[in-house]
Design a protein around this motif. Sequence first.
Motif, short mmCIF file in Angstrom:
data_model
loop_
_atom_site.label_atom_id
_atom_site.label_comp_id
_atom_site.label_asym_id
_atom_site.label_seq_id
_atom_site.Cartn_x
_atom_site.Cartn_y
_atom_site.Cartn_z
N LEU A 35 38.15 33.46 47.96
CA LEU A 35 37.95 32.03 47.74
C LEU A 35 36.50 31.62 47.91
CD1 LEU A 35 40.97 30.13 49.38
CD2 LEU A 35 40.30 30.17 46.98
N THR A 36 35.81 32.24 48.86
CA THR A 36 34.42 31.86 49.13
C THR A 36 33.66 33.05 49.69
OG1 THR A 36 32.99 30.33 50.35
CG2 THR A 36 34.98 31.07 51.45
N ASP A 37 32.34 33.03 49.49
CA ASP A 37 31.49 34.06 50.09
C ASP A 37 30.63 33.48 51.22
OD1 ASP A 37 29.88 32.47 48.60
OD2 ASP A 37 28.91 34.08 47.46
N GLN A 38 30.89 32.21 51.58
CA GLN A 38 30.14 31.56 52.64
C GLN A 38 30.78 31.87 54.00
OE1 GLN A 38 29.26 27.41 51.90
NE2 GLN A 38 29.43 27.70 49.68
N LYS A 43 40.76 29.16 40.69
CA LYS A 43 41.03 29.65 42.05
C LYS A 43 41.56 28.53 42.93
CE LYS A 43 37.01 31.66 42.94
NZ LYS A 43 36.02 32.47 43.71
N ILE A 44 40.97 27.35 42.82
CA ILE A 44 41.41 26.21 43.63
C ILE A 44 42.80 25.77 43.20
CG2 ILE A 44 40.84 23.90 44.41
CD1 ILE A 44 38.85 26.10 45.21
N TYR A 49 41.14 35.47 44.45
CA TYR A 49 41.60 36.02 45.73
C TYR A 49 42.86 36.85 45.56
CZ TYR A 49 44.82 32.00 45.74
OH TYR A 49 45.79 31.07 45.42
N TYR A 58 37.45 26.87 38.47
CA TYR A 58 38.36 25.97 39.17
C TYR A 58 39.79 26.50 39.23
CZ TYR A 58 40.27 24.19 34.72
OH TYR A 58 40.90 24.08 33.50
N LEU A 76 38.64 28.31 56.94
CA LEU A 76 39.69 28.58 55.96
C LEU A 76 40.76 29.50 56.55
CD1 LEU A 76 37.58 29.06 52.70
CD2 LEU A 76 39.06 27.13 53.28
N ASP A 111 37.03 37.73 39.95
CA ASP A 111 36.59 36.47 40.56
C ASP A 111 37.80 35.64 40.97
OD1 ASP A 111 35.12 34.37 41.47
OD2 ASP A 111 34.57 33.60 39.49
N LEU A 165 32.33 29.14 56.24
CA LEU A 165 33.59 28.54 55.81
C LEU A 165 34.79 29.44 56.08
CD1 LEU A 165 32.79 26.84 52.38
CD2 LEU A 165 33.36 25.71 54.53
N LYS A 166 34.55 30.72 56.23
CA LYS A 166 35.66 31.67 56.32
C LYS A 166 36.52 31.45 57.56
CE LYS A 166 33.90 35.40 53.42
NZ LYS A 166 33.60 36.84 53.32
#
Length: 319
Positions: A18-21, A272-273, A177, A270, A28, A175, A24-25
């Motif tokens: 979902l994210t690479d930040q 993924k969201i 999850y 979008y 989440l 790209d 945020l992990k």
Amino acid sequence: MALGQNHTTVMRFILLGLTDQADLKQLLFAIFLLIYSVTLVGNLGVIDLIRTSSPLHTPMYFLLSVLSFLDICNSSVFTPRLLTSFLTTDQSISFAGCVVQMALMNLHGTGECLLLAIMAYDRFVASNPFLYHTVISKRLCIQLVVVTYAVGVFISTVQTGNVFSLPFCGPNIIDHYFCDIPPVLQLACSDTTTANIILLFFAALVTVPTVSVILVSYAYILVTICRVRSLEAQRKAFSTCASHLTTLSLFYGSVFLVYVQPNPESASAYNKILSVFYTIVISMLNTLVYSLRNKDVKAAVQVRVLNLSQKGICQKGIW
């Protein structure tokens, strides 16, 4: 990687998640762990409650228990791996693992669509109590559930075979999850026009008829509610229908936007969201909307709590 005709065959895929930040992990992870916990506890509780409470031994609640089972299975296909991805750096999945995940996603997703339509039809028939017991029976519901799974297996086999019959010889980064059809098709080394047409056709084949049944059923239910003289009864019935339709809109809306479009590969950013709603969130919402708002389920919960409290008092008295 296996060699063959100047190409390499992909043996593992990399899921970007979902994210690479990193910041945020953790947040989440906590959010999705809470959602998954509520999903498991809520749906397992519903299944146990329906199994042990004789007033709930009716066709409607049998279908509700099947929906709870599907929601547990559907959420378990995606959430544990998603949670793991927030904690580890290894984001890879084997080729066989990707095939299995996609097959299970198609099986449970198709089953959910069909079962929601069956439940809507059940409520439609129930709006005429004199007709209900002559049309709907436990045996009919079992047969419909068997057909639902049979269709799910067929659709899953076709959709998964449609994707993995293509050659994968180059990039292996997905790209997403999980191994969803559109992003996996993007990695194929051959033309995917036919595969996209097959995806669109079968996605529409599952969603359009089931949505039609749901809309017609609830339209008739709403007309029936309008004929009720009691304003309080109308208000409660409209509130229940509104919550059902909101959940259904969230589920089918996200599914339509991801799959039922001319080129489902084109909007992966979008998707993924949107996928979070029909793969994870909806499994939790179904418990809250279809079960905890139901007066019969509430009554059964109250009886269970009362029995447990009385049992506890008796045990204390013995000791």
